[in-house]
Design a protein around this motif. Structure first.
Motif, mmCIF file in Angstrom:
data_model
loop_
_atom_site.group_PDB
_atom_site.id
_atom_site.type_symbol
_atom_site.label_atom_id
_atom_site.label_comp_id
_atom_site.label_asym_id
_atom_site.label_seq_id
_atom_site.Cartn_x
_atom_site.Cartn_y
_atom_site.Cartn_z
ATOM 1 N N UNK A 116 0.759 -1.118 0.056
ATOM 2 C CA UNK A 116 0.012 -0.030 0.083
ATOM 3 C C UNK A 116 0.940 1.228 0.011
ATOM 4 N N UNK A 117 2.048 0.985 -0.299
ATOM 5 C CA UNK A 117 3.157 2.342 -0.479
ATOM 6 C C UNK A 117 3.857 2.531 0.827
ATOM 7 N N UNK A 118 4.755 3.432 0.949
ATOM 8 C CA UNK A 118 5.597 3.634 1.908
ATOM 9 C C UNK A 118 6.960 3.789 1.610
ATOM 10 N N UNK A 119 7.762 3.649 2.528
ATOM 11 C CA UNK A 119 9.360 3.889 2.219
ATOM 12 C C UNK A 119 10.124 2.544 2.651
ATOM 13 N N UNK A 120 11.089 2.179 1.726
ATOM 14 C CA UNK A 120 11.743 1.129 1.784
ATOM 15 C C UNK A 120 12.743 1.460 3.028
ATOM 16 N N UNK A 121 13.235 0.241 3.754
ATOM 17 C CA UNK A 121 14.141 0.249 5.015
ATOM 18 C C UNK A 121 15.266 -0.899 4.746
ATOM 19 N N UNK A 122 16.438 -0.266 5.277
ATOM 20 C CA UNK A 122 17.422 -1.667 5.358
ATOM 21 C C UNK A 122 17.624 -1.544 6.902
ATOM 22 N N UNK A 123 17.676 -3.006 7.394
ATOM 23 C CA UNK A 123 18.435 -3.231 8.782
ATOM 24 C C UNK A 123 19.598 -3.998 8.661
ATOM 25 N N UNK A 124 20.428 -3.619 9.371
ATOM 26 C CA UNK A 124 21.797 -4.557 9.828
ATOM 27 C C UNK A 124 21.635 -5.090 11.275
ATOM 28 N N UNK A 125 21.338 -6.425 11.378
ATOM 29 C CA UNK A 125 21.342 -6.915 12.584
ATOM 30 C C UNK A 125 22.552 -7.457 13.035
ATOM 31 N N UNK A 126 23.179 -6.909 14.236
ATOM 32 C CA UNK A 126 24.441 -7.168 14.738
ATOM 33 C C UNK A 126 24.088 -8.155 15.833
ATOM 34 N N UNK A 127 24.678 -9.367 16.063
ATOM 35 C CA UNK A 127 24.501 -10.256 17.156
ATOM 36 C C UNK A 127 25.444 -9.778 18.244
ATOM 37 N N UNK A 128 25.316 -9.975 19.479
ATOM 38 C CA UNK A 128 26.103 -9.750 20.764
ATOM 39 C C UNK A 128 27.435 -10.529 20.218
ATOM 40 N N UNK A 129 28.630 -10.115 20.458
ATOM 41 C CA UNK A 129 29.801 -11.020 20.254
ATOM 42 C C UNK A 129 30.529 -11.776 21.597
ATOM 43 N N UNK A 130 30.762 -12.855 21.677
ATOM 44 C CA UNK A 130 31.460 -13.427 22.776
ATOM 45 C C UNK A 130 32.889 -13.083 22.322
ATOM 46 N N UNK A 131 33.582 -12.564 21.294
ATOM 47 C CA UNK A 131 34.899 -12.543 20.944
ATOM 48 C C UNK A 131 35.200 -10.775 21.236
ATOM 49 N N UNK A 132 34.379 -10.327 21.869
ATOM 50 C CA UNK A 132 34.763 -9.035 22.359
ATOM 51 C C UNK A 132 35.815 -8.901 23.271
ATOM 52 N N UNK A 133 36.881 -8.071 23.049
ATOM 53 C CA UNK A 133 36.581 -6.771 22.278
ATOM 54 C C UNK A 133 36.837 -6.650 20.861
ATOM 55 N N UNK A 134 36.127 -6.009 19.990
ATOM 56 C CA UNK A 134 36.441 -5.842 18.487
ATOM 57 C C UNK A 134 36.938 -4.579 18.240
ATOM 58 N N UNK A 135 38.178 -4.633 17.472
ATOM 59 C CA UNK A 135 38.770 -3.262 17.318
ATOM 60 C C UNK A 135 38.526 -2.979 15.741
ATOM 61 N N UNK A 136 38.251 -1.617 15.572
ATOM 62 C CA UNK A 136 37.885 -1.117 14.318
ATOM 63 C C UNK A 136 39.036 -0.086 13.817
ATOM 64 N N UNK A 137 39.575 -0.113 12.523
ATOM 65 C CA UNK A 137 40.714 0.668 12.298
ATOM 66 C C UNK A 137 40.238 1.171 10.921
ATOM 67 N N UNK A 138 41.031 2.162 11.006
ATOM 68 C CA UNK A 138 41.059 3.191 9.623
ATOM 69 C C UNK A 138 41.411 4.513 9.688
ATOM 70 N N UNK A 139 41.153 5.337 8.817
ATOM 71 C CA UNK A 139 41.470 6.971 8.938
ATOM 72 C C UNK A 139 40.343 7.439 9.727
ATOM 73 N N UNK A 140 40.737 8.515 10.518
ATOM 74 C CA UNK A 140 39.808 9.249 11.153
ATOM 75 C C UNK A 140 40.028 10.765 10.994
ATOM 76 N N UNK A 141 39.115 11.471 10.178
ATOM 77 C CA UNK A 141 39.424 12.885 10.090
ATOM 78 C C UNK A 141 39.507 13.739 11.194
ATOM 79 N N UNK A 142 38.832 13.236 12.558
ATOM 80 C CA UNK A 142 38.825 14.066 13.693
ATOM 81 C C UNK A 142 39.922 13.715 14.417
ATOM 82 N N UNK A 143 40.918 12.614 14.163
ATOM 83 C CA UNK A 143 42.046 12.347 14.711
ATOM 84 C C UNK A 143 43.157 12.808 13.836
ATOM 85 N N UNK A 144 43.130 13.853 13.061
ATOM 86 C CA UNK A 144 44.108 14.586 12.142
ATOM 87 C C UNK A 144 44.763 13.486 11.188
ATOM 88 N N UNK A 145 43.776 12.871 10.731
ATOM 89 C CA UNK A 145 44.178 11.860 9.570
ATOM 90 C C UNK A 145 45.048 10.586 10.050
#
Length: 398
Positions: free
Chosen positions: A98-127
């Motif tokens: 009947x119409x409406x908006x499409x949605x995307x959901x990313x389901x992230x499970x709780x992890x028993x391997x935490x801590x998980x580290x994310x790495x990459x470039x951060x502009x706010x950390x002066x590149x």
């Protein structure tokens, strides 16, 4: 559910994050790694949902599902987070008819391997390159300080120790069962597979028919993918039996009930309601008597493959989105006798020359990741079988 949450103006929390636009993967500092940070933060907290198509003002604005790059999203998780987070589900929700908006959901499970580290470039950390463990407090994302990282590691290791203890207890119990029912001096291959996140007790137990169908499926899968695992099926020896009820498990065997004991190879399969699987097979059946305990190396490899296929099939039936820890060992009644490796050459089994004759074998262990394909199943089985056969000095080729 998303529409109802928006209508109720449900605010963000540590397990809910509204996102107006789809994640961008343009390689620009501060942008391309944002999705990995959001996923890692959810996994490091208690899991949750990233919902794309809802503005910060909690208005349903929708997204273009045709622009969703599922492969790039999963690649960002695989390449931008350590250790890897398994079980992430990307769910496209088209608007109702009947119409409406499409949605995307990313389901992230709780992890028993935490801590998980994310790495990459951060502009706010002066590149500069960052390597941090994000987590959520209410609707904000922070980075773990050193003491919190240390605590997360302690919790991870404590959980792993507990899981290893449960797997070992299951292996020990199964070994005691098969050895107590043994006739003569056999060698038993005993394999136990346990989910990293066992199925909760409130999940309905599989029926007898479902358990049997799972076993049939596993035998078919092993037969289809066996490649260099030469030899006929072994678990097929119990396919014609009716599974019997056990303590929160289904048990299939051809030797536990005296009236049903045949002359073939003794085999036992257990499918526990929490997702644990055990497979046991006697390895000396049909081999000539010798000054020691014969071990049929061909049967060992086939049973390992069938056990891996069964553990995966049972996991799929229970819809358990979790890795599997699998351990295999060879057990005997009399540890004083040496194990003698037999192989099939020129149509008959014979003692393999120039091999070691150890009195016992150390257990071999591996992990089977979720959503395993045929090649992953073969690799897992090969690793387990090799771990045992290498102790004879036998090099298992792929």
């Amino acid at each position: 559910m998303v529409a109802a949450a928006v209508a109720d103006e449900l605010t963000e929390s540590d397990d809910l994050d509204w996102k107006e636009k789809l994640p961008s993967f343009a390689r620009k500092p501060g942008i391309w790694n944002e999705f990995a940070k959001d996923v890692a933060a959810m996994a490091n907290t208690r899991g949750g949902l990233l919902v794309y198509g809802v503005s910060d003002q909690i208005k349903l604005v929708g997204v273009d599902l045709a622009a969703v790059d599922r492969k790039q999203m999963l690649s960002a998780v695989r390449n931008g987070i350590q250790p890897y987070i398994s079980g992430i589900d990307v769910i496209e929700l088209p608007a109702p008819g009947d119409g409406g908006e499409d949605v995307l959901v990313v389901d992230v499970p709780p992890s028993e391997m935490a801590p998980h580290f994310q790495y990459g470039w951060e502009d706010k950390d002066k590149d500069r390159v960052t390597f941090n463990a994000p987590y959520r407090i209410n609707d904000d994302t922070f980075y773990m300080p050193e003491h919190q990282v240390a605590r997360a590691y302690r919790e991870r290791f404590a959980h792993q120790d507990a899981a290893d203890a449960l797997l070992q207890a299951c292996l020990t119990q199964t070994t005691e069962t098969v050895l107590s029912e043994s006739e003569g001096l056999p060698a038993w291959l005993v394999i136990a597979a346990r989910l990293a996140r066992p199925v909760p007790r409130m999940v309905p137990a599989p029926t007898r028919l479902e358990a049997k169908d799972t076993l049939h499926k596993a035998v078919r899968t092993a037969g289809r993918i066996k490649d260099d695992f030469a030899g006929p099926a072994v678990l097929s020896d119990v396919l014609s039996n009716d599974m019997r009820v056990g303590l929160r498990r289904w048990v299939d065997s051809n030797f536990l009930v005296p009236d049903r004991r045949g002359r073939g190879r003794d085999v036992m399969v257990e499918l526990h309601h929490d997702g644990t699987v055990t497979v046991s097979a006697e390895l000396a059946h049909g081999l000539p008597p010798h000054d020691g305990i014969p071990v049929n190396t061909q049967v060992l490899q086939i049973v390992v493959l069938e056990a891996v296929a069964l553990a995966d099939a049972f996991r799929q039936h229970l819809a358990a989105d979790s890795s599997l820890n699998i351990t295999a060992t060879v057990a005997t009644v009399d540890a004083g006798n040496r194990l003698l490796p037999f192989g099939n050459g020129y149509g008959q089994f014979a003692l393999i020359a120039d091999t070691r004759r150890p009195p016992r074998l150390l257990p071999a262990s591996t992990e089977l990741a979720p959503n395993a394909d045929d090649e992953t199943l073969r690799e897992c089985a090969h690793e387990l079988a090799s771990g045992l056969l290498h102790q004879f000095g036998i090099n298992v080729h792929r």
